[in-house]
Design a protein around this motif. Structure first.
Motif, mmCIF file in Angstrom:
data_model
loop_
_atom_site.group_PDB
_atom_site.id
_atom_site.type_symbol
_atom_site.label_atom_id
_atom_site.label_comp_id
_atom_site.label_asym_id
_atom_site.label_seq_id
_atom_site.Cartn_x
_atom_site.Cartn_y
_atom_site.Cartn_z
ATOM 1 N N GLU A 72 0.829 -1.205 0.000
ATOM 2 C CA GLU A 72 0.000 0.000 0.000
ATOM 3 C C GLU A 72 0.864 1.256 0.000
ATOM 4 O O GLU A 72 1.697 1.437 0.893
ATOM 5 C CB GLU A 72 -0.919 0.022 1.221
ATOM 6 N N ASP A 73 0.656 2.111 -0.984
ATOM 7 C CA ASP A 73 1.323 3.411 -1.026
ATOM 8 C C ASP A 73 0.430 4.405 -0.286
ATOM 9 O O ASP A 73 -0.567 4.883 -0.814
ATOM 10 C CB ASP A 73 1.543 3.837 -2.474
ATOM 11 N N CYS A 74 0.811 4.680 0.952
ATOM 12 C CA CYS A 74 0.030 5.560 1.835
ATOM 13 C C CYS A 74 0.701 6.916 2.005
ATOM 14 O O CYS A 74 0.497 7.599 3.018
ATOM 15 C CB CYS A 74 -0.142 4.910 3.209
ATOM 16 N N ALA A 75 1.503 7.323 1.034
ATOM 17 C CA ALA A 75 2.250 8.576 1.137
ATOM 18 C C ALA A 75 1.335 9.756 1.430
ATOM 19 O O ALA A 75 1.721 10.691 2.135
ATOM 20 C CB ALA A 75 3.041 8.825 -0.143
ATOM 21 N N GLU A 76 0.105 9.706 0.885
ATOM 22 C CA GLU A 76 -0.815 10.844 1.016
ATOM 23 C C GLU A 76 -2.012 10.527 1.905
ATOM 24 O O GLU A 76 -2.963 11.311 1.954
ATOM 25 C CB GLU A 76 -1.305 11.245 -0.386
ATOM 26 N N SER A 77 -1.970 9.394 2.619
ATOM 27 C CA SER A 77 -3.200 8.942 3.272
ATOM 28 C C SER A 77 -3.060 8.543 4.736
ATOM 29 O O SER A 77 -3.900 7.806 5.256
ATOM 30 C CB SER A 77 -3.789 7.753 2.489
ATOM 31 N N GLY B 104 -3.783 8.337 8.321
ATOM 32 C CA GLY B 104 -4.984 8.721 9.069
ATOM 33 C C GLY B 104 -6.273 8.325 8.379
ATOM 34 O O GLY B 104 -7.336 8.286 9.011
ATOM 35 N N ALA B 105 -6.203 8.010 7.077
ATOM 36 C CA ALA B 105 -7.395 7.561 6.354
ATOM 37 C C ALA B 105 -7.735 6.137 6.789
ATOM 38 O O ALA B 105 -6.849 5.336 7.105
ATOM 39 C CB ALA B 105 -7.167 7.617 4.851
ATOM 40 N N THR B 106 -9.031 5.814 6.791
ATOM 41 C CA THR B 106 -9.468 4.488 7.214
ATOM 42 C C THR B 106 -10.502 3.913 6.252
ATOM 43 O O THR B 106 -11.158 4.646 5.512
ATOM 44 C CB THR B 106 -10.089 4.521 8.624
ATOM 45 N N LEU B 107 -10.630 2.611 6.297
ATOM 46 C CA LEU B 107 -11.675 1.891 5.576
ATOM 47 C C LEU B 107 -12.299 0.925 6.569
ATOM 48 O O LEU B 107 -11.605 0.064 7.127
ATOM 49 C CB LEU B 107 -11.085 1.128 4.382
ATOM 50 N N ASN B 108 -13.586 1.104 6.824
ATOM 51 C CA ASN B 108 -14.276 0.325 7.856
ATOM 52 C C ASN B 108 -13.520 0.384 9.188
ATOM 53 O O ASN B 108 -13.337 -0.610 9.882
ATOM 54 C CB ASN B 108 -14.463 -1.130 7.402
ATOM 55 N N GLU B 109 -13.041 1.595 9.492
ATOM 56 C CA GLU B 109 -12.357 1.930 10.753
ATOM 57 C C GLU B 109 -10.978 1.282 10.897
ATOM 58 O O GLU B 109 -10.384 1.329 11.974
ATOM 59 C CB GLU B 109 -13.239 1.593 11.954
ATOM 60 N N GLU B 110 -10.459 0.704 9.825
ATOM 61 C CA GLU B 110 -9.096 0.171 9.832
ATOM 62 C C GLU B 110 -8.197 1.108 9.027
ATOM 63 O O GLU B 110 -8.556 1.539 7.934
ATOM 64 C CB GLU B 110 -9.058 -1.232 9.206
ATOM 65 N N HIS B 111 -7.011 1.404 9.562
ATOM 66 C CA HIS B 111 -6.115 2.363 8.917
ATOM 67 C C HIS B 111 -5.553 1.819 7.610
ATOM 68 O O HIS B 111 -5.218 0.627 7.494
ATOM 69 C CB HIS B 111 -4.954 2.726 9.846
ATOM 70 N N MET B 112 -5.445 2.724 6.630
ATOM 71 C CA MET B 112 -4.774 2.367 5.395
ATOM 72 C C MET B 112 -3.311 2.061 5.714
ATOM 73 O O MET B 112 -2.688 2.722 6.548
ATOM 74 C CB MET B 112 -4.871 3.497 4.365
ATOM 75 N N GLY B 113 -2.783 1.057 5.040
ATOM 76 C CA GLY B 113 -1.425 0.614 5.342
ATOM 77 C C GLY B 113 -1.407 -0.642 6.176
ATOM 78 O O GLY B 113 -0.343 -1.237 6.384
ATOM 79 N N THR B 114 -2.591 -1.077 6.665
ATOM 80 C CA THR B 114 -2.669 -2.293 7.484
ATOM 81 C C THR B 114 -3.434 -3.412 6.780
ATOM 82 O O THR B 114 -3.591 -4.488 7.330
ATOM 83 C CB THR B 114 -3.345 -2.001 8.844
ATOM 84 N N GLY C 28 2.673 -1.589 4.330
ATOM 85 C CA GLY C 28 2.215 -0.220 4.113
ATOM 86 C C GLY C 28 3.410 0.705 4.051
ATOM 87 O O GLY C 28 4.373 0.533 4.813
ATOM 88 N N CYS C 29 3.384 1.683 3.142
ATOM 89 C CA CYS C 29 4.510 2.612 2.971
ATOM 90 C C CYS C 29 4.012 4.046 3.091
ATOM 91 O O CYS C 29 3.074 4.435 2.393
ATOM 92 C CB CYS C 29 5.175 2.406 1.612
ATOM 93 N N TYR C 30 4.669 4.836 3.941
ATOM 94 C CA TYR C 30 4.251 6.200 4.227
ATOM 95 C C TYR C 30 5.391 7.174 3.947
ATOM 96 O O TYR C 30 6.564 6.819 4.027
ATOM 97 C CB TYR C 30 3.858 6.347 5.708
ATOM 98 N N SER C 31 5.003 8.417 3.668
ATOM 99 C CA SER C 31 5.975 9.488 3.435
ATOM 100 C C SER C 31 5.779 10.581 4.476
ATOM 101 O O SER C 31 4.651 10.916 4.834
ATOM 102 C CB SER C 31 5.783 10.092 2.043
ATOM 103 N N PHE C 32 6.894 11.150 4.936
ATOM 104 C CA PHE C 32 6.846 12.273 5.884
ATOM 105 C C PHE C 32 7.513 13.510 5.296
ATOM 106 O O PHE C 32 8.146 14.299 6.002
ATOM 107 C CB PHE C 32 7.540 11.882 7.200
ATOM 108 N N PHE C 33 7.378 13.678 3.976
ATOM 109 C CA PHE C 33 7.881 14.873 3.305
ATOM 110 C C PHE C 33 7.182 16.107 3.880
ATOM 111 O O PHE C 33 6.152 16.014 4.547
ATOM 112 C CB PHE C 33 7.648 14.743 1.798
#
Length: 373
Positions: free
Chosen positions: A156-161, A163-173, A178-183
């Motif tokens: 999962e590319d979660c660079a822009e997401s 805190g976003a959730t699907l059915n109350e589960e966080h994206m990236g899980t 899951g991959c996140y960016s802190f730019f």
């Protein structure tokens, strides 16, 4: 008429707490990756998103690269990537010697078209990278059904997401990793930096080893793999710890900004917002919209220029990957991405943006769309 001060698209927020923790790093001398804040940031991040493990890295691109390396993606393999995304998603695949296979994007959600994705799966498909573009979750439950029966990894590319959730589960899980960016323009920023999350203990260990030159954690300077130095510094992690404490507040404020934008622009003909899949709770990374008008003079390029002339920054959508030299693909199904790309614009979205400024921006857009400029 007095021009209002320039309003940028994004602006990083640091805060006093981050300064306090960074100064502590400087005072103690622990400024590299050996400091205590690295581990603390990883533990608190994993807890926040609900993952078993989190591994900090130097960037979101590094996160994607390490995820692919850890899953042993290499020459001869294919990885399905959406056609509308920042180039890092495809670049990480190329850096592993694999081939990025471009997938069409839905015009309503701006995310991966799962019907096209299914048609692209082949015996060479090693992984799929869904991108939760502009904070909008992909229908992960449907995607997992496609992948699980074929034993395909999901990154999962979660660079822009964050805190976003699907059915109350966080994206990236949902996926394998899951991959996140802190730019600097992300909801949580460490200047540069990134994170990987996974629930697979063996995969987490492999990622950590690859992140640290491929060196054995039990035998110093003995290398089990050819790795890289993708370690986050203690100073960056200290900023991350401080920002994570405020993330819910940041998310709430950006949600308020998005709702205000939508409320003020919802009646303007030709303005379209992203559609959400059932059960999704997006985050407002950048307040983005599409402009669809029968009047050829009312287009994204002229709106961007109009806003700029009035001291408001804006940003067009990403160019389709299929048009760019490193990823060129003339498949007919990708042509629809051109329409989406050419009609999209992102507006100012950052901590510190005032309601009055959003009102001024919306007044400018309304004037542009309803009068002859």
């Amino acid at each position: 008429m007095i021009k209002m001060p320039f309003i940028p698209v994004s602006q990083p927020f640091i805060g006093e707490r981050a300064k306090e923790l960074v100064n502590e790093c400087l005072d103690t001398g622990w400024i590299s990756s050996q400091g205590t804040y690295v581990g603390l940031f990883e533990r608190e991040f994993a807890k926040y998103v609900g993952a078993s493990f989190a591994i900090s890295v130097t960037s979101g691109t590094a996160a994607l690269h390490l995820a692919l390396m850890a899953l042993e993606v290499g020459p001869g393999d294919e990885v399905i990537v959406p056609d509308l995304t920042f180039a890092a998603t495809a670049n990480a695949v190329l850096l592993c010697g694999a081939r990025p296979v471009l997938c069409a994007v839905e015009s309503a959600t701006w995310t991966m078209d799962l019907r096209d994705c299914e048609s692209l799966i082949s015996p060479k498909t090693k992984a799929i990278i869904p991108v939760h573009l502009y904070g909008n979750p992909v229908d992960m439950n449907a995607l997992l059904k496609l992948a699980e029966s074929r034993e395909i990894a999901i990154i999962e590319d979660c660079a822009e997401s964050l805190g976003a959730t699907l059915n109350e589960e966080h994206m990236g899980t949902f996926g394998t990793v899951g991959c996140y960016s802190f730019f600097a323009n992300k909801l949580l920023s460490t200047g540069e930096g990134g994170m990987l999350t996974t629930n697979d203990a063996q995969l987490a260990d492999r990622i950590r080893v690859l992140r640290d030159h491929g060196m054995s954690p039990e035998k110093r300077y003995w290398h089990e793999f050819a790795g890289l130095n993708y370690r986050m510094t203690n100073i960056q992690a200290a900023i991350g710890v401080a920002q994570l404490e405020l993330l819910d507040e940041f998310t709430s404020l950006r949600t308020h900004q998005e709702l205000l934008y939508k409320d003020l622009l919802s009646g303007v003909e030709g303005i379209i917002f992203k559609k959400e899949v059932d059960g999704a709770k997006p985050v407002n990374w950048l307040m983005s919209l599409r402009l669809v008008s029968t009047d050829e003079s009312k287009n994204i390029k002229t709106l961007h220029q109009w806003l700029r002339e009035n001291n408001v920054d804006s940003r067009p959508f990403f160019f389709p990957l299929h048009e760019q030299p490193p990823y060129f693909d003339n498949r007919e199904a990708l042509k629809s991405t051109n329409i989406l790309s050419q009609s999209g614009l992102s507006l100012p979205t950052f901590i510190g943006l005032k309601d009055e400024q959003i009102e001024q921006i919306c007044q400018l857009i309304t004037r542009f769309m309803t009068t002859n400029i």
